[in-house]
Design an enzyme around this catalytic site. Structure first.
Site, mmCIF file in Angstrom:
data_model
loop_
_atom_site.group_PDB
_atom_site.id
_atom_site.type_symbol
_atom_site.label_atom_id
_atom_site.label_comp_id
_atom_site.label_asym_id
_atom_site.label_seq_id
_atom_site.Cartn_x
_atom_site.Cartn_y
_atom_site.Cartn_z
ATOM 1 N N CYS A 1 0.741 -1.325 0.139
ATOM 2 C CA CYS A 1 0.076 -0.142 0.108
ATOM 3 C C CYS A 1 0.798 1.340 -0.111
ATOM 4 C CB CYS A 1 -1.035 0.084 1.186
ATOM 5 S SG CYS A 1 -1.959 -1.357 1.271
ATOM 6 N N LYS B 1 -8.853 6.614 1.611
ATOM 7 C CA LYS B 1 -7.541 6.303 1.710
ATOM 8 C C LYS B 1 -6.525 7.072 0.805
ATOM 9 C CE LYS B 1 -4.717 2.048 2.158
ATOM 10 N NZ LYS B 1 -4.796 0.422 2.331
ATOM 11 N N HIS C 1 -1.972 -1.731 -6.064
ATOM 12 C CA HIS C 1 -1.544 -2.923 -6.316
ATOM 13 C C HIS C 1 -2.542 -3.952 -6.406
ATOM 14 C CE1 HIS C 1 -2.628 -4.398 -2.234
ATOM 15 N NE2 HIS C 1 -1.946 -3.151 -1.765
#
Length: 528
Positions: free
Chosen positions: A71, A119, A305
Protein backbone atom coordinates in the site's frame (compact mmCIF):
# COMPACT_ATOMS: atom_id res chain seq x y z
CA UNK A 1 12.62 24.45 -1.44
CA UNK A 2 9.01 23.23 -1.74
CA UNK A 3 7.71 26.81 -2.00
CA UNK A 4 10.25 27.54 -4.76
CA UNK A 5 9.19 24.45 -6.72
CA UNK A 6 5.51 25.35 -6.46
CA UNK A 7 6.27 28.91 -7.63
CA UNK A 8 8.11 27.55 -10.68
CA UNK A 9 5.18 25.26 -11.48
CA UNK A 10 2.82 28.24 -11.22
CA UNK A 11 4.85 30.20 -13.78
CA UNK A 12 5.12 27.31 -16.24
CA UNK A 13 1.50 26.31 -15.75
CA UNK A 14 0.13 29.79 -16.34
CA UNK A 15 2.12 30.18 -19.55
CA UNK A 16 0.82 26.90 -20.97
CA UNK A 17 -2.81 27.01 -19.89
CA UNK A 18 -3.92 30.61 -20.23
CA UNK A 19 -5.31 30.10 -23.75
CA UNK A 20 -7.08 26.78 -23.23
CA UNK A 21 -9.84 25.50 -20.95
CA UNK A 22 -8.30 23.03 -18.57
CA UNK A 23 -10.21 19.82 -17.85
CA UNK A 24 -11.30 18.66 -14.44
CA UNK A 25 -9.38 15.63 -13.17
CA UNK A 26 -10.94 12.84 -11.12
CA UNK A 27 -8.94 9.84 -9.91
CA UNK A 28 -10.46 6.82 -8.21
CA UNK A 29 -7.75 4.60 -6.72
CA UNK A 30 -8.83 1.28 -5.26
CA UNK A 31 -6.76 -1.05 -3.12
CA UNK A 32 -5.65 -4.52 -4.21
CA UNK A 33 -7.40 -4.56 -7.61
CA UNK A 34 -6.02 -7.07 -10.12
CA UNK A 35 -5.41 -5.12 -13.32
CA UNK A 36 -6.06 -8.17 -15.48
CA UNK A 37 -9.78 -7.87 -14.68
CA UNK A 38 -10.03 -4.69 -16.77
CA UNK A 39 -9.56 -6.38 -20.15
CA UNK A 40 -10.24 -9.75 -21.76
CA UNK A 41 -10.17 -12.54 -20.81
CA UNK A 42 -10.08 -11.47 -17.14
CA UNK A 43 -13.01 -9.08 -17.58
CA UNK A 44 -15.34 -12.01 -18.30
CA UNK A 45 -15.14 -13.41 -14.76
CA UNK A 46 -17.06 -10.58 -13.05
CA UNK A 47 -19.47 -7.84 -14.10
CA UNK A 48 -17.70 -4.47 -13.88
CA UNK A 49 -20.00 -2.18 -15.89
CA UNK A 50 -18.31 1.12 -15.05
CA UNK A 51 -14.80 -0.12 -15.71
CA UNK A 52 -16.18 -1.46 -19.00
CA UNK A 53 -17.63 2.01 -19.64
CA UNK A 54 -14.18 3.55 -19.21
CA UNK A 55 -12.66 0.89 -21.44
CA UNK A 56 -15.16 1.47 -24.25
CA UNK A 57 -15.04 5.28 -24.15
CA UNK A 58 -11.45 5.76 -23.05
CA UNK A 59 -7.97 4.26 -23.01
CA UNK A 60 -6.93 1.07 -21.22
CA UNK A 61 -3.29 0.32 -20.45
CA UNK A 62 -2.87 -3.43 -20.72
CA UNK A 63 0.54 -3.59 -19.04
CA UNK A 64 0.41 -1.24 -16.06
CA UNK A 65 2.39 -2.09 -12.94
CA UNK A 66 2.79 -0.95 -9.38
CA UNK A 67 6.23 0.35 -8.43
CA UNK A 68 6.00 -1.54 -5.14
CA UNK A 69 3.36 -4.20 -4.40
CA UNK A 70 2.23 -2.89 -1.02
CA UNK A 71 0.00 0.00 0.00
CA UNK A 72 2.13 2.88 1.30
CA UNK A 73 5.29 2.61 -0.87
CA UNK A 74 3.16 2.16 -3.98
CA UNK A 75 1.13 5.27 -3.23
CA UNK A 76 4.31 7.17 -2.34
CA UNK A 77 5.57 6.45 -5.86
CA UNK A 78 2.28 7.54 -7.41
CA UNK A 79 2.04 10.80 -5.45
CA UNK A 80 5.72 11.74 -5.80
CA UNK A 81 6.45 10.46 -9.31
CA UNK A 82 9.62 8.81 -8.02
CA UNK A 83 10.75 5.22 -7.56
CA UNK A 84 10.60 4.04 -3.96
CA UNK A 85 14.38 3.72 -3.59
CA UNK A 86 14.69 7.44 -4.39
CA UNK A 87 12.25 8.42 -1.63
CA UNK A 88 13.39 5.56 0.65
CA UNK A 89 9.81 4.34 1.04
CA UNK A 90 10.88 1.00 2.43
CA UNK A 91 7.69 -0.32 4.01
CA UNK A 92 4.20 0.63 5.15
CA UNK A 93 5.68 2.55 8.08
CA UNK A 94 8.39 4.50 6.23
CA UNK A 95 7.26 6.43 3.18
CA UNK A 96 7.06 10.12 2.24
CA UNK A 97 7.44 12.99 4.67
CA UNK A 98 4.18 14.70 5.57
CA UNK A 99 5.28 17.89 3.75
CA UNK A 100 6.28 16.14 0.50
CA UNK A 101 5.05 17.90 -2.64
CA UNK A 102 2.51 15.85 -4.57
CA UNK A 103 0.97 16.42 -7.97
CA UNK A 104 -2.21 17.48 -6.16
CA UNK A 105 -0.26 20.26 -4.42
CA UNK A 106 0.93 21.50 -7.80
CA UNK A 107 -2.56 21.43 -9.28
CA UNK A 108 -3.77 23.54 -6.37
CA UNK A 109 -0.87 25.96 -6.82
CA UNK A 110 -1.88 26.34 -10.47
CA UNK A 111 -5.49 27.30 -9.89
CA UNK A 112 -7.27 23.97 -9.45
CA UNK A 113 -9.86 23.48 -6.73
CA UNK A 114 -8.67 20.27 -5.05
CA UNK A 115 -10.10 17.60 -2.77
CA UNK A 116 -8.66 14.33 -1.43
CA UNK A 117 -11.00 11.80 0.16
CA UNK A 118 -10.70 8.26 1.48
CA UNK A 119 -7.54 6.20 1.70
CA UNK A 120 -4.40 8.29 1.10
CA UNK A 121 -1.68 6.23 2.83
CA UNK A 122 1.54 7.64 1.40
CA UNK A 123 3.23 9.27 4.40
CA UNK A 124 5.34 7.71 7.15
CA UNK A 125 4.07 6.59 10.53
CA UNK A 126 0.94 4.57 9.78
CA UNK A 127 -0.09 0.89 9.81
CA UNK A 128 0.15 -1.60 12.64
CA UNK A 129 3.11 -2.32 14.91
CA UNK A 130 3.02 -5.92 13.67
CA UNK A 131 3.36 -4.77 10.08
CA UNK A 132 6.46 -2.68 10.71
CA UNK A 133 8.16 -5.22 13.03
CA UNK A 134 7.62 -8.00 10.49
CA UNK A 135 9.25 -5.82 7.84
CA UNK A 136 12.21 -4.92 10.05
CA UNK A 137 12.88 -8.53 11.08
CA UNK A 138 12.54 -10.18 7.67
CA UNK A 139 16.24 -11.20 7.72
CA UNK A 140 15.95 -12.95 11.09
CA UNK A 141 16.41 -16.71 10.84
CA UNK A 142 12.95 -17.77 11.92
CA UNK A 143 9.83 -18.59 9.96
CA UNK A 144 6.60 -17.49 11.63
CA UNK A 145 3.07 -17.24 10.31
CA UNK A 146 2.20 -13.54 10.29
CA UNK A 147 -1.28 -13.57 8.78
CA UNK A 148 -4.52 -15.39 9.39
CA UNK A 149 -5.39 -18.19 7.01
CA UNK A 150 -7.44 -16.71 4.13
CA UNK A 151 -11.15 -17.30 4.68
CA UNK A 152 -14.48 -16.14 3.24
CA UNK A 153 -17.54 -14.64 4.92
CA UNK A 154 -20.97 -14.13 3.39
CA UNK A 155 -23.13 -11.39 4.92
CA UNK A 156 -26.63 -10.07 4.33
CA UNK A 157 -28.88 -11.03 1.43
CA UNK A 158 -29.70 -10.02 -2.14
CA UNK A 159 -30.61 -6.51 -0.98
CA UNK A 160 -27.33 -5.96 0.91
CA UNK A 161 -25.37 -3.57 -1.30
CA UNK A 162 -23.30 -1.22 0.86
CA UNK A 163 -20.93 -3.53 2.71
CA UNK A 164 -17.72 -1.51 2.96
CA UNK A 165 -19.49 1.40 4.66
CA UNK A 166 -16.38 3.56 5.05
CA UNK A 167 -15.79 3.50 1.29
CA UNK A 168 -19.43 4.24 0.55
CA UNK A 169 -19.41 7.21 2.93
CA UNK A 170 -16.34 8.64 1.21
CA UNK A 171 -17.93 8.02 -2.18
CA UNK A 172 -21.03 9.93 -1.04
CA UNK A 173 -18.79 12.80 0.11
CA UNK A 174 -17.10 12.83 -3.30
CA UNK A 175 -20.48 12.95 -5.06
CA UNK A 176 -21.58 15.86 -2.87
CA UNK A 177 -18.33 17.69 -3.58
CA UNK A 178 -18.81 17.23 -7.33
CA UNK A 179 -22.32 18.69 -7.12
CA UNK A 180 -21.02 21.66 -5.12
CA UNK A 181 -18.34 22.37 -7.72
CA UNK A 182 -20.87 22.12 -10.54
CA UNK A 183 -22.42 25.28 -9.09
CA UNK A 184 -19.10 27.17 -9.49
CA UNK A 185 -17.84 26.16 -12.95
CA UNK A 186 -15.35 29.03 -13.29
CA UNK A 187 -12.52 27.00 -11.73
CA UNK A 188 -11.28 23.54 -12.80
CA UNK A 189 -11.17 20.94 -10.06
CA UNK A 190 -9.16 17.85 -9.17
CA UNK A 191 -10.71 15.15 -7.02
CA UNK A 192 -9.03 12.06 -5.58
CA UNK A 193 -11.05 9.23 -4.03
CA UNK A 194 -9.16 6.38 -2.37
CA UNK A 195 -11.03 3.12 -1.73
CA UNK A 196 -10.13 0.31 0.66
CA UNK A 197 -11.92 -2.28 -1.44
CA UNK A 198 -11.22 -4.90 -2.63
CA UNK A 199 -8.59 -5.29 0.12
CA UNK A 200 -9.48 -8.24 2.41
CA UNK A 201 -11.13 -7.40 5.73
CA UNK A 202 -9.52 -7.87 9.13
CA UNK A 203 -10.29 -11.32 10.55
CA UNK A 204 -12.08 -10.34 13.75
CA UNK A 205 -11.91 -13.81 15.32
CA UNK A 206 -8.10 -13.60 15.49
CA UNK A 207 -8.11 -10.66 17.87
CA UNK A 208 -7.06 -6.99 17.74
CA UNK A 209 -3.64 -7.59 16.15
CA UNK A 210 -5.00 -9.64 13.24
CA UNK A 211 -4.34 -8.66 9.65
CA UNK A 212 -6.75 -8.68 6.73
CA UNK A 213 -7.40 -12.26 5.64
CA UNK A 214 -11.20 -12.33 5.27
CA UNK A 215 -12.77 -12.04 1.82
CA UNK A 216 -16.22 -10.70 2.66
CA UNK A 217 -19.21 -9.96 0.46
CA UNK A 218 -22.97 -10.39 0.10
CA UNK A 219 -25.13 -12.51 -2.24
CA UNK A 220 -25.90 -9.33 -4.21
CA UNK A 221 -22.29 -8.90 -5.30
CA UNK A 222 -21.55 -12.62 -5.54
CA UNK A 223 -24.28 -12.78 -8.19
CA UNK A 224 -22.08 -10.57 -10.39
CA UNK A 225 -19.40 -13.28 -10.58
CA UNK A 226 -19.41 -15.92 -13.31
CA UNK A 227 -18.67 -19.08 -11.36
CA UNK A 228 -17.92 -21.05 -14.51
CA UNK A 229 -15.20 -18.56 -15.49
CA UNK A 230 -13.25 -18.83 -12.22
CA UNK A 231 -9.99 -20.66 -12.79
CA UNK A 232 -8.21 -22.77 -10.20
CA UNK A 233 -4.57 -21.64 -10.33
CA UNK A 234 -1.84 -24.22 -10.71
CA UNK A 235 0.68 -24.46 -7.87
CA UNK A 236 4.23 -25.67 -7.86
CA UNK A 237 4.99 -28.39 -5.29
CA UNK A 238 6.27 -26.80 -2.10
CA UNK A 239 9.67 -28.45 -2.60
CA UNK A 240 9.99 -26.77 -6.02
CA UNK A 241 9.11 -23.25 -4.84
CA UNK A 242 11.62 -20.42 -4.97
CA UNK A 243 12.93 -19.83 -1.40
CA UNK A 244 11.49 -16.31 -1.21
CA UNK A 245 8.11 -17.48 -2.51
CA UNK A 246 8.16 -20.27 0.07
CA UNK A 247 8.85 -17.74 2.84
CA UNK A 248 5.90 -15.66 1.61
CA UNK A 249 3.60 -18.67 1.47
CA UNK A 250 4.43 -19.71 5.03
CA UNK A 251 4.26 -16.22 6.57
CA UNK A 252 0.93 -15.65 4.81
CA UNK A 253 -0.36 -18.86 6.41
CA UNK A 254 -0.96 -20.57 3.08
CA UNK A 255 1.34 -23.59 3.39
CA UNK A 256 -1.41 -25.87 4.71
CA UNK A 257 -3.88 -27.84 2.58
CA UNK A 258 -6.65 -26.08 0.64
CA UNK A 259 -9.46 -27.77 -1.25
CA UNK A 260 -10.34 -26.65 -4.77
CA UNK A 261 -13.69 -25.49 -3.41
CA UNK A 262 -11.95 -23.27 -0.83
CA UNK A 263 -9.71 -21.74 -3.49
CA UNK A 264 -12.58 -21.13 -5.88
CA UNK A 265 -14.66 -19.58 -3.10
CA UNK A 266 -11.85 -17.19 -2.08
CA UNK A 267 -11.44 -16.10 -5.69
CA UNK A 268 -15.20 -15.68 -6.18
CA UNK A 269 -15.52 -13.53 -3.06
CA UNK A 270 -12.56 -11.41 -4.15
CA UNK A 271 -14.14 -10.79 -7.56
CA UNK A 272 -17.41 -9.85 -5.84
CA UNK A 273 -15.52 -7.29 -3.75
CA UNK A 274 -14.13 -5.87 -7.01
CA UNK A 275 -17.70 -5.51 -8.26
CA UNK A 276 -18.61 -3.45 -5.20
CA UNK A 277 -15.61 -1.17 -5.83
CA UNK A 278 -16.72 -0.79 -9.46
CA UNK A 279 -20.13 0.39 -8.25
CA UNK A 280 -18.46 3.20 -6.29
CA UNK A 281 -16.61 4.24 -9.44
CA UNK A 282 -20.04 4.24 -11.06
CA UNK A 283 -21.37 6.70 -8.50
CA UNK A 284 -18.60 9.13 -9.43
CA UNK A 285 -19.18 8.77 -13.18
CA UNK A 286 -22.94 9.16 -12.73
CA UNK A 287 -22.56 12.33 -10.66
CA UNK A 288 -20.27 13.85 -13.30
CA UNK A 289 -22.80 13.01 -15.99
CA UNK A 290 -25.76 14.33 -13.97
CA UNK A 291 -23.98 17.65 -13.40
CA UNK A 292 -22.96 17.96 -17.08
CA UNK A 293 -19.29 17.88 -16.05
CA UNK A 294 -18.34 14.56 -17.61
CA UNK A 295 -17.52 15.99 -21.04
CA UNK A 296 -14.83 18.21 -19.54
CA UNK A 297 -13.44 15.78 -16.97
CA UNK A 298 -10.58 13.31 -17.22
CA UNK A 299 -11.57 10.22 -15.22
CA UNK A 300 -8.77 7.90 -14.08
CA UNK A 301 -9.17 4.51 -12.45
CA UNK A 302 -6.22 2.63 -10.98
CA UNK A 303 -5.03 0.74 -7.88
CA UNK A 304 -1.99 0.64 -5.63
CA UNK A 305 -1.35 -3.06 -6.32
CA UNK A 306 -3.19 -6.27 -7.14
CA UNK A 307 -4.28 -9.36 -5.21
CA UNK A 308 -2.96 -12.90 -5.69
CA UNK A 309 -6.25 -14.51 -4.59
CA UNK A 310 -4.53 -17.89 -4.08
CA UNK A 311 -2.35 -17.80 -7.19
CA UNK A 312 1.10 -19.23 -6.40
CA UNK A 313 -0.30 -20.56 -3.11
CA UNK A 314 -0.62 -17.03 -1.70
CA UNK A 315 -3.14 -14.31 -1.07
CA UNK A 316 -2.50 -10.61 -0.50
CA UNK A 317 0.21 -8.78 -2.47
CA UNK A 318 3.98 -8.38 -1.65
CA UNK A 319 4.92 -10.34 -4.77
CA UNK A 320 6.08 -9.61 -8.30
CA UNK A 321 3.77 -12.23 -9.78
CA UNK A 322 1.14 -10.73 -12.10
CA UNK A 323 -1.79 -11.02 -9.70
CA UNK A 324 0.04 -8.83 -7.20
CA UNK A 325 1.99 -6.40 -9.40
CA UNK A 326 -0.31 -5.82 -12.41
CA UNK A 327 -2.65 -2.88 -11.76
CA UNK A 328 -5.61 -1.36 -13.62
CA UNK A 329 -5.03 1.92 -15.44
CA UNK A 330 -7.83 3.49 -17.47
CA UNK A 331 -8.36 7.07 -18.66
CA UNK A 332 -11.45 8.67 -20.17
CA UNK A 333 -12.08 12.28 -21.06
CA UNK A 334 -11.87 15.14 -23.54
CA UNK A 335 -9.22 14.91 -26.26
CA UNK A 336 -8.37 11.31 -25.32
CA UNK A 337 -8.81 8.32 -27.61
CA UNK A 338 -11.88 6.09 -27.19
CA UNK A 339 -11.75 2.31 -27.16
CA UNK A 340 -7.95 2.35 -27.27
CA UNK A 341 -5.91 -0.45 -25.70
CA UNK A 342 -2.24 0.36 -25.17
CA UNK A 343 0.38 -2.40 -24.91
CA UNK A 344 3.15 -0.07 -23.72
CA UNK A 345 4.67 -1.03 -20.36
CA UNK A 346 3.81 1.70 -17.84
CA UNK A 347 3.73 2.12 -14.06
CA UNK A 348 2.24 4.28 -11.34
CA UNK A 349 5.12 6.80 -11.34
CA UNK A 350 3.87 7.82 -14.79
CA UNK A 351 0.71 9.30 -13.28
CA UNK A 352 2.52 12.34 -11.84
CA UNK A 353 3.84 13.70 -15.18
CA UNK A 354 0.68 12.56 -16.98
CA UNK A 355 -1.65 14.53 -14.71
CA UNK A 356 0.57 17.62 -14.93
CA UNK A 357 0.56 17.24 -18.72
CA UNK A 358 -3.24 17.04 -18.75
CA UNK A 359 -3.41 20.22 -16.68
CA UNK A 360 -0.89 22.02 -18.90
CA UNK A 361 1.76 22.22 -16.19
CA UNK A 362 5.39 21.62 -17.12
CA UNK A 363 7.12 19.14 -14.84
CA UNK A 364 10.42 20.23 -13.31
CA UNK A 365 12.78 18.16 -11.21
CA UNK A 366 13.86 14.55 -11.54
CA UNK A 367 10.81 12.39 -12.05
CA UNK A 368 11.00 8.64 -12.55
CA UNK A 369 7.90 8.53 -14.73
CA UNK A 370 6.90 9.72 -18.19
CA UNK A 371 3.74 11.38 -19.42
CA UNK A 372 1.28 8.93 -20.95
CA UNK A 373 -0.65 11.66 -22.77
CA UNK A 374 1.18 11.11 -26.09
CA UNK A 375 0.06 7.47 -26.00
CA UNK A 376 -3.65 8.28 -25.72
CA UNK A 377 -4.22 11.84 -26.95
CA UNK A 378 -6.09 12.69 -30.15
CA UNK A 379 -3.73 15.63 -30.53
CA UNK A 380 -0.23 15.41 -31.98
CA UNK A 381 0.89 18.46 -30.00
CA UNK A 382 2.20 16.37 -27.12
CA UNK A 383 5.75 15.60 -28.22
CA UNK A 384 7.49 14.42 -25.09
CA UNK A 385 10.43 12.12 -24.56
CA UNK A 386 9.56 8.55 -25.42
CA UNK A 387 8.57 6.17 -22.65
CA UNK A 388 11.26 3.49 -22.14
CA UNK A 389 10.51 -0.12 -22.97
CA UNK A 390 10.67 -1.28 -19.35
CA UNK A 391 9.08 -0.81 -15.94
CA UNK A 392 10.62 -1.19 -12.49
CA UNK A 393 8.99 -2.48 -9.34
CA UNK A 394 10.74 -3.10 -6.03
CA UNK A 395 9.75 -4.40 -2.61
CA UNK A 396 11.39 -4.08 0.80
CA UNK A 397 8.60 -4.86 3.28
CA UNK A 398 7.07 -7.72 5.26
CA UNK A 399 6.26 -11.30 4.16
CA UNK A 400 9.33 -11.32 1.88
CA UNK A 401 12.77 -12.07 3.30
CA UNK A 402 14.91 -10.19 0.76
CA UNK A 403 14.72 -6.89 -1.09
CA UNK A 404 13.11 -7.70 -4.42
CA UNK A 405 13.50 -6.01 -7.82
CA UNK A 406 11.37 -6.69 -10.87
CA UNK A 407 12.18 -5.47 -14.37
CA UNK A 408 9.60 -6.01 -17.11
CA UNK A 409 10.90 -5.62 -20.63
CA UNK A 410 9.15 -6.99 -23.69
CA UNK A 411 8.10 -10.59 -23.12
CA UNK A 412 10.38 -10.97 -20.10
CA UNK A 413 9.93 -10.51 -16.38
CA UNK A 414 13.23 -10.54 -14.50
CA UNK A 415 13.16 -10.76 -10.70
CA UNK A 416 16.30 -10.53 -8.63
CA UNK A 417 16.93 -10.26 -4.91
CA UNK A 418 19.23 -8.63 -2.36
CA UNK A 419 22.70 -8.32 -3.94
CA UNK A 420 21.80 -10.38 -7.02
CA UNK A 421 24.06 -13.26 -5.92
CA UNK A 422 23.00 -14.60 -2.53
CA UNK A 423 19.43 -15.46 -3.61
CA UNK A 424 18.58 -17.15 -6.94
CA UNK A 425 17.06 -14.89 -9.59
CA UNK A 426 13.94 -15.64 -11.61
CA UNK A 427 13.12 -15.11 -15.27
CA UNK A 428 9.69 -15.65 -16.80
CA UNK A 429 8.66 -15.57 -20.45
CA UNK A 430 5.17 -14.08 -20.12
CA UNK A 431 4.37 -14.75 -23.75
CA UNK A 432 4.67 -18.51 -23.25
CA UNK A 433 4.16 -18.79 -19.51
CA UNK A 434 1.36 -16.48 -18.39
CA UNK A 435 0.98 -18.40 -15.12
CA UNK A 436 4.66 -17.79 -14.25
CA UNK A 437 5.35 -21.38 -13.28
CA UNK A 438 8.57 -21.94 -15.24
CA UNK A 439 11.69 -20.08 -14.13
CA UNK A 440 13.91 -20.07 -17.24
CA UNK A 441 16.81 -18.06 -15.81
CA UNK A 442 19.26 -20.94 -16.38
CA UNK A 443 17.95 -21.56 -19.88
CA UNK A 444 18.48 -17.98 -21.07
CA UNK A 445 21.68 -16.67 -19.41
CA UNK A 446 22.17 -14.02 -22.10
CA UNK A 447 18.71 -12.58 -21.42
CA UNK A 448 19.42 -12.51 -17.70
CA UNK A 449 22.77 -10.80 -18.24
CA UNK A 450 21.18 -8.17 -20.49
CA UNK A 451 18.30 -7.45 -18.11
CA UNK A 452 20.54 -7.39 -15.05
CA UNK A 453 22.82 -4.88 -16.76
CA UNK A 454 19.80 -2.73 -17.60
CA UNK A 455 18.55 -3.00 -14.02
CA UNK A 456 21.95 -1.88 -12.69
CA UNK A 457 21.74 1.20 -14.92
CA UNK A 458 18.36 2.07 -13.41
CA UNK A 459 19.21 1.35 -9.77
CA UNK A 460 22.29 0.18 -7.89
CA UNK A 461 20.20 -2.50 -6.27
CA UNK A 462 22.91 -4.20 -4.15
CA UNK A 463 23.58 -0.81 -2.55
CA UNK A 464 19.86 -0.19 -1.98
CA UNK A 465 19.45 -3.65 -0.43
CA UNK A 466 22.33 -2.96 1.95
CA UNK A 467 20.78 0.38 2.93
CA UNK A 468 17.43 -1.28 3.68
CA UNK A 469 19.18 -3.98 5.73
CA UNK A 470 20.91 -1.31 7.83
CA UNK A 471 17.70 0.71 8.21
CA UNK A 472 15.82 -2.39 9.42
CA UNK A 473 18.37 -3.05 12.16
CA UNK A 474 18.47 0.56 13.33
CA UNK A 475 14.69 0.98 13.28
CA UNK A 476 14.07 -2.29 15.12
CA UNK A 477 16.79 -1.54 17.67
CA UNK A 478 15.30 1.88 18.41
CA UNK A 479 11.82 0.38 18.75
CA UNK A 480 13.08 -2.33 21.11
CA UNK A 481 14.95 0.18 23.26
CA UNK A 482 11.83 2.33 23.50
CA UNK A 483 9.91 -0.57 25.06
CA UNK A 484 12.41 -1.26 27.83
CA UNK A 485 11.29 -4.13 30.03
CA UNK A 486 8.04 -4.49 28.09
CA UNK A 487 9.84 -5.66 24.94
CA UNK A 488 9.44 -9.42 25.46
CA UNK A 489 5.74 -9.13 26.22
CA UNK A 490 5.00 -6.81 23.30
CA UNK A 491 6.86 -8.75 20.62
CA UNK A 492 5.35 -12.03 21.82
CA UNK A 493 1.83 -10.68 21.30
CA UNK A 494 2.07 -9.38 17.75
CA UNK A 495 0.09 -11.16 15.05
CA UNK A 496 2.72 -13.92 14.83
CA UNK A 497 1.99 -14.76 18.50
CA UNK A 498 0.76 -18.33 17.84
CA UNK A 499 4.07 -19.44 16.33
CA UNK A 500 6.18 -17.16 18.54
CA UNK A 501 4.89 -18.80 21.71
CA UNK A 502 6.06 -22.22 20.53
CA UNK A 503 9.68 -21.31 21.34
CA UNK A 504 9.99 -17.82 22.81
CA UNK A 505 13.65 -18.15 23.84
CA UNK A 506 14.78 -19.42 20.43
CA UNK A 507 12.97 -16.59 18.65
CA UNK A 508 14.46 -13.91 20.90
CA UNK A 509 17.93 -15.40 20.42
CA UNK A 510 17.46 -15.42 16.65
CA UNK A 511 16.77 -11.68 16.78
CA UNK A 512 19.85 -11.11 18.94
CA UNK A 513 22.04 -13.01 16.47
CA UNK A 514 20.64 -10.89 13.63
CA UNK A 515 21.21 -7.63 15.51
CA UNK A 516 24.61 -8.32 17.03
CA UNK A 517 26.09 -11.18 14.97
CA UNK A 518 29.70 -11.96 15.90
CA UNK A 519 29.55 -9.63 18.90
CA UNK A 520 26.95 -11.90 20.49
CA UNK A 521 28.99 -14.99 19.64
CA UNK A 522 32.08 -13.49 21.31
CA UNK A 523 30.12 -12.56 24.43
CA UNK A 524 28.65 -16.05 24.70
CA UNK A 525 32.07 -17.65 24.14
CA UNK A 526 33.61 -15.55 26.89
CA UNK A 527 30.98 -16.61 29.40
CA UNK A 528 31.59 -20.35 28.92
Amino acid sequence: MIITLIFLFQIYGQSLCQNETRPNIVMVMSDAFDGRLTFDPGSKVVQLPYINYLRELGTTFLNAYTNSPICCPSRAAMWSGQFVHLTQSWNNYKCLDANATTWMDLLKANGYQTKMLGKLDYTSGSHSVSNRVEAWTRDVEFLLRQEGRPVTQLVGNMSTIKIKTEDWKNTDKAVQWIHQNAATPHQPFALYLGLNLPHPYRTESLGPTAGGSTFLTSPYWLKKVSSDSISIPKWLPIAAMHPVDYYSTVTKNCSGPFTEEEIKRIRAFYYAMCAEADAMLGQIITSLRDTSLLNNTIVIFTADHGELAMEHRQFYKMSMFEGSSHVPLLFMGPRLMSGLQVDQLVSLVDLYPTILDIAGISAVGNLSGYSLVPLMSKSTAFLKKQHPGWVLSEYHGCNVNASTYMLRSGRWKYITYADGLSVPSQLFDLRRDKEELHNVVLKFPDVQAHLDMLLHKIVNYPKVSAAVHLYNKKAFGAWRDSLGRNYSQVIANLRWHVDWQKDVIANEKAIDRWLYGSQLVNVNSGSN
